[in-house]
Write a protein that holds these residues in place. Structure first.
Motif, PDB file in Angstrom:
ATOM      1  N   CYS A 134      -3.297  36.693  59.768  1.00  0.00           N
ATOM      2  CA  CYS A 134      -2.503  35.628  60.254  1.00  0.00           C
ATOM      3  C   CYS A 134      -0.746  35.768  58.654  1.00  0.00           C
ATOM      4  O   CYS A 134      -1.592  36.769  57.741  1.00  0.00           O
ATOM      5  CB  CYS A 134      -3.366  34.241  58.987  1.00  0.00           C
ATOM      6  SG  CYS A 134      -1.642  32.999  58.561  1.00  0.00           S
ATOM      7  N   ILE A 135       0.308  35.689  59.334  1.00  0.00           N
ATOM      8  CA  ILE A 135       1.146  36.314  58.288  1.00  0.00           C
ATOM      9  C   ILE A 135       0.974  35.046  56.921  1.00  0.00           C
ATOM     10  O   ILE A 135       1.403  35.561  55.896  1.00  0.00           O
ATOM     11  CB  ILE A 135       2.544  35.492  58.954  1.00  0.00           C
ATOM     12  CG1 ILE A 135       2.719  34.159  58.987  1.00  0.00           C
ATOM     13  CG2 ILE A 135       2.771  36.371  59.804  1.00  0.00           C
ATOM     14  CD1 ILE A 135       3.729  34.205  60.211  1.00  0.00           C
ATOM     15  N   LYS A 136       0.465  34.124  57.172  1.00  0.00           N
ATOM     16  CA  LYS A 136       0.084  33.263  55.862  1.00  0.00           C
ATOM     17  C   LYS A 136      -1.081  34.186  54.538  1.00  0.00           C
ATOM     18  O   LYS A 136      -0.885  34.535  53.415  1.00  0.00           O
ATOM     19  CB  LYS A 136       0.585  32.017  55.877  1.00  0.00           C
ATOM     20  CG  LYS A 136       0.840  31.237  54.072  1.00  0.00           C
ATOM     21  CD  LYS A 136       0.791  29.645  54.342  1.00  0.00           C
ATOM     22  CE  LYS A 136       0.692  29.012  52.862  1.00  0.00           C
ATOM     23  NZ  LYS A 136       1.388  27.309  53.143  1.00  0.00           N
ATOM     24  N   CYS A 137      -2.043  33.773  54.887  1.00  0.00           N
ATOM     25  CA  CYS A 137      -3.342  33.603  54.294  1.00  0.00           C
ATOM     26  C   CYS A 137      -3.762  35.418  54.483  1.00  0.00           C
ATOM     27  O   CYS A 137      -4.837  35.181  53.852  1.00  0.00           O
ATOM     28  CB  CYS A 137      -4.126  32.747  54.411  1.00  0.00           C
ATOM     29  SG  CYS A 137      -4.767  32.566  56.630  1.00  0.00           S
ATOM     30  N   GLY A 138      -3.504  36.226  55.367  1.00  0.00           N
ATOM     31  CA  GLY A 138      -4.356  37.268  55.655  1.00  0.00           C
ATOM     32  C   GLY A 138      -4.995  37.689  56.768  1.00  0.00           C
ATOM     33  O   GLY A 138      -5.874  38.830  56.658  1.00  0.00           O
ATOM     34  N   GLN A 139      -5.336  36.523  56.427  1.00  0.00           N
ATOM     35  CA  GLN A 139      -7.349  35.724  57.606  1.00  0.00           C
ATOM     36  C   GLN A 139      -6.987  36.766  58.510  1.00  0.00           C
ATOM     37  O   GLN A 139      -5.818  36.554  59.233  1.00  0.00           O
ATOM     38  CB  GLN A 139      -7.709  35.178  57.757  1.00  0.00           C
ATOM     39  CG  GLN A 139      -8.278  34.119  56.277  1.00  0.00           C
ATOM     40  CD  GLN A 139      -9.050  34.672  55.660  1.00  0.00           C
ATOM     41  OE1 GLN A 139      -9.817  35.534  56.379  1.00  0.00           O
ATOM     42  NE2 GLN A 139      -9.169  34.589  54.194  1.00  0.00           N
ATOM     43  N   THR A 163      -1.107  28.372  60.231  1.00  0.00           N
ATOM     44  CA  THR A 163       0.404  28.637  60.390  1.00  0.00           C
ATOM     45  C   THR A 163       0.529  29.167  61.675  1.00  0.00           C
ATOM     46  O   THR A 163      -0.340  29.872  61.755  1.00  0.00           O
ATOM     47  CB  THR A 163       0.789  29.489  58.914  1.00  0.00           C
ATOM     48  OG1 THR A 163       0.598  29.003  57.661  1.00  0.00           O
ATOM     49  CG2 THR A 163       1.887  30.457  59.070  1.00  0.00           C
ATOM     50  N   LYS A 164       1.365  28.832  61.887  1.00  0.00           N
ATOM     51  CA  LYS A 164       2.019  29.386  63.557  1.00  0.00           C
ATOM     52  C   LYS A 164       2.473  31.028  62.943  1.00  0.00           C
ATOM     53  O   LYS A 164       3.324  31.742  62.143  1.00  0.00           O
ATOM     54  CB  LYS A 164       3.679  28.150  64.072  1.00  0.00           C
ATOM     55  CG  LYS A 164       3.935  28.732  65.170  1.00  0.00           C
ATOM     56  CD  LYS A 164       5.486  28.470  65.991  1.00  0.00           C
ATOM     57  CE  LYS A 164       5.431  28.934  67.315  1.00  0.00           C
ATOM     58  NZ  LYS A 164       4.691  29.574  68.119  1.00  0.00           N
ATOM     59  N   GLN A 165       2.037  31.772  64.026  1.00  0.00           N
ATOM     60  CA  GLN A 165       1.560  32.833  63.971  1.00  0.00           C
ATOM     61  C   GLN A 165       3.071  33.136  64.963  1.00  0.00           C
ATOM     62  O   GLN A 165       4.367  33.372  66.086  1.00  0.00           O
ATOM     63  CB  GLN A 165       0.859  33.780  64.428  1.00  0.00           C
ATOM     64  CG  GLN A 165      -0.894  33.323  63.786  1.00  0.00           C
ATOM     65  CD  GLN A 165      -0.426  33.737  62.139  1.00  0.00           C
ATOM     66  OE1 GLN A 165      -0.199  35.334  62.315  1.00  0.00           O
ATOM     67  NE2 GLN A 165      -0.136  32.323  61.738  1.00  0.00           N
ATOM     68  N   VAL A 166       3.589  35.118  64.620  1.00  0.00           N
ATOM     69  CA  VAL A 166       4.663  35.713  65.044  1.00  0.00           C
ATOM     70  C   VAL A 166       4.522  36.253  65.609  1.00  0.00           C
ATOM     71  O   VAL A 166       3.364  37.345  65.764  1.00  0.00           O
ATOM     72  CB  VAL A 166       5.927  36.465  64.065  1.00  0.00           C
ATOM     73  CG1 VAL A 166       6.837  37.474  64.417  1.00  0.00           C
ATOM     74  CG2 VAL A 166       5.803  34.922  62.847  1.00  0.00           C
ATOM     75  N   THR A 172       5.965  42.800  58.195  1.00  0.00           N
ATOM     76  CA  THR A 172       7.559  42.073  57.848  1.00  0.00           C
ATOM     77  C   THR A 172       7.340  40.708  56.700  1.00  0.00           C
ATOM     78  O   THR A 172       7.406  40.609  55.424  1.00  0.00           O
ATOM     79  CB  THR A 172       9.414  42.414  58.710  1.00  0.00           C
ATOM     80  OG1 THR A 172       8.945  43.655  58.947  1.00  0.00           O
ATOM     81  CG2 THR A 172       9.953  41.988  57.006  1.00  0.00           C
ATOM     82  N   ASN A 173       7.036  40.057  56.947  1.00  0.00           N
ATOM     83  CA  ASN A 173       6.636  38.431  56.927  1.00  0.00           C
ATOM     84  C   ASN A 173       5.664  39.121  55.580  1.00  0.00           C
ATOM     85  O   ASN A 173       5.264  37.819  54.709  1.00  0.00           O
ATOM     86  CB  ASN A 173       6.130  37.328  58.096  1.00  0.00           C
ATOM     87  CG  ASN A 173       7.390  37.376  58.979  1.00  0.00           C
ATOM     88  OD1 ASN A 173       8.954  37.477  58.185  1.00  0.00           O
ATOM     89  ND2 ASN A 173       6.966  36.448  60.346  1.00  0.00           N
ATOM     90  N   ILE A 174       4.581  39.681  56.097  1.00  0.00           N
ATOM     91  CA  ILE A 174       2.785  39.587  54.630  1.00  0.00           C
ATOM     92  C   ILE A 174       3.734  40.247  53.685  1.00  0.00           C
ATOM     93  O   ILE A 174       3.466  40.207  53.100  1.00  0.00           O
ATOM     94  CB  ILE A 174       2.025  40.406  55.703  1.00  0.00           C
ATOM     95  CG1 ILE A 174       1.257  40.188  56.723  1.00  0.00           C
ATOM     96  CG2 ILE A 174       0.919  41.205  54.326  1.00  0.00           C
ATOM     97  CD1 ILE A 174       0.520  40.311  57.816  1.00  0.00           C
ATOM     98  N   LYS A 175       4.171  41.283  53.887  1.00  0.00           N
ATOM     99  CA  LYS A 175       5.020  42.101  52.856  1.00  0.00           C
ATOM    100  C   LYS A 175       6.322  40.979  52.080  1.00  0.00           C
ATOM    101  O   LYS A 175       5.874  41.310  50.805  1.00  0.00           O
ATOM    102  CB  LYS A 175       5.820  43.648  53.500  1.00  0.00           C
ATOM    103  CG  LYS A 175       5.214  44.381  53.904  1.00  0.00           C
ATOM    104  CD  LYS A 175       5.347  45.592  54.235  1.00  0.00           C
ATOM    105  CE  LYS A 175       5.047  47.012  54.702  1.00  0.00           C
ATOM    106  NZ  LYS A 175       5.482  47.903  55.154  1.00  0.00           N
ATOM    107  N   SER A 176       6.376  40.568  53.021  1.00  0.00           N
ATOM    108  CA  SER A 176       7.649  39.699  51.416  1.00  0.00           C
ATOM    109  C   SER A 176       6.867  38.351  50.925  1.00  0.00           C
ATOM    110  O   SER A 176       7.669  37.778  49.921  1.00  0.00           O
ATOM    111  CB  SER A 176       8.456  39.021  52.584  1.00  0.00           C
ATOM    112  OG  SER A 176       8.490  38.162  53.991  1.00  0.00           O
TER     113      SER A 176
END
Length: 182
Positions: free
Chosen positions: A4-9, A23-26, A34-38
């Protein structure tokens, strides 16, 4: 599998939404990374003053301290300690010189001034050492938590030769997945 790009699960690779946070995934993997790092505030770049503030914070915002922040603050403490040592050596050198005085009153005034400066420098050194020691213990514990280790490993610093293992743990990268302290 992807994350997941927000929670990392970990989520199924065909999922459009995260089952945990919704969260909607890319779809593009490069954009996902990039989203995970930001969004990961844990690995954000700190400036020197934020690092020092985190180091000396008794009630920190986070239970962890990232590697960059820890070593920046440690370097700052080293520089401050070196400056103090230089000043203490200057005061000591100044007091050990031979001076010739015209009267006993001049000698007494010099000795009084020297001892006053000497004890001020000593008190600043003692208070500074206590402050740095206590802050260092808290910072090492938070750094160990960042690597997903218990803070009790701080006691390794008291054992000769074994304390090298603690140094290795302090230089290891942050553990962001499955870290029980974040």
């Amino acid at each position: 599998m992807k994350y997941c790009i927000k929670c990392g699960q970990e989520i199924p690779s065909v999922a459009d939404f995260c089952p945990s946070c919704g969260t909607k995934q890319v779809q593009d993997v490069r954009q996902q990374n990039t989203n995970i790092k930001s969004q990961d505030n844990h690995t954000s770049n700190y400036n020197m003053w934020q690092s020092i503030g985190d180091f000396y914070s008794i009630n920190p915002k986070s239970k962890v301290m990232n590697r960059q922040s820890f070593w920046k603050a440690t370097f700052f403490n080293f520089v401050i300690s070196a400056i103090y040592l230089f000043i203490a050596l200057l005061v000591s050198y100044w007091g050990n010189q031979e001076y010739y005085f015209n009267s006993a009153a001049d000698l007494h005034n010099f000795q009084t001034l020297y001892m006053t400066i000497y004890w001020i420098v000593r008190c600043i050194g003692i208070l500074g050492s206590i402050t740095i020691s206590i802050a260092s213990i808290f910072a090492v514990v938070r750094r160990l938590h960042d690597t997903n280790h218990t803070g009790w490993l701080w006691f390794l610093s008291l054992v000769p030769i074994v304390n090298i293992a603690l140094l290795i743990l302090l230089t290891s990268p942050s553990e962001t997945k499955n870290n029980r302290y974040i």
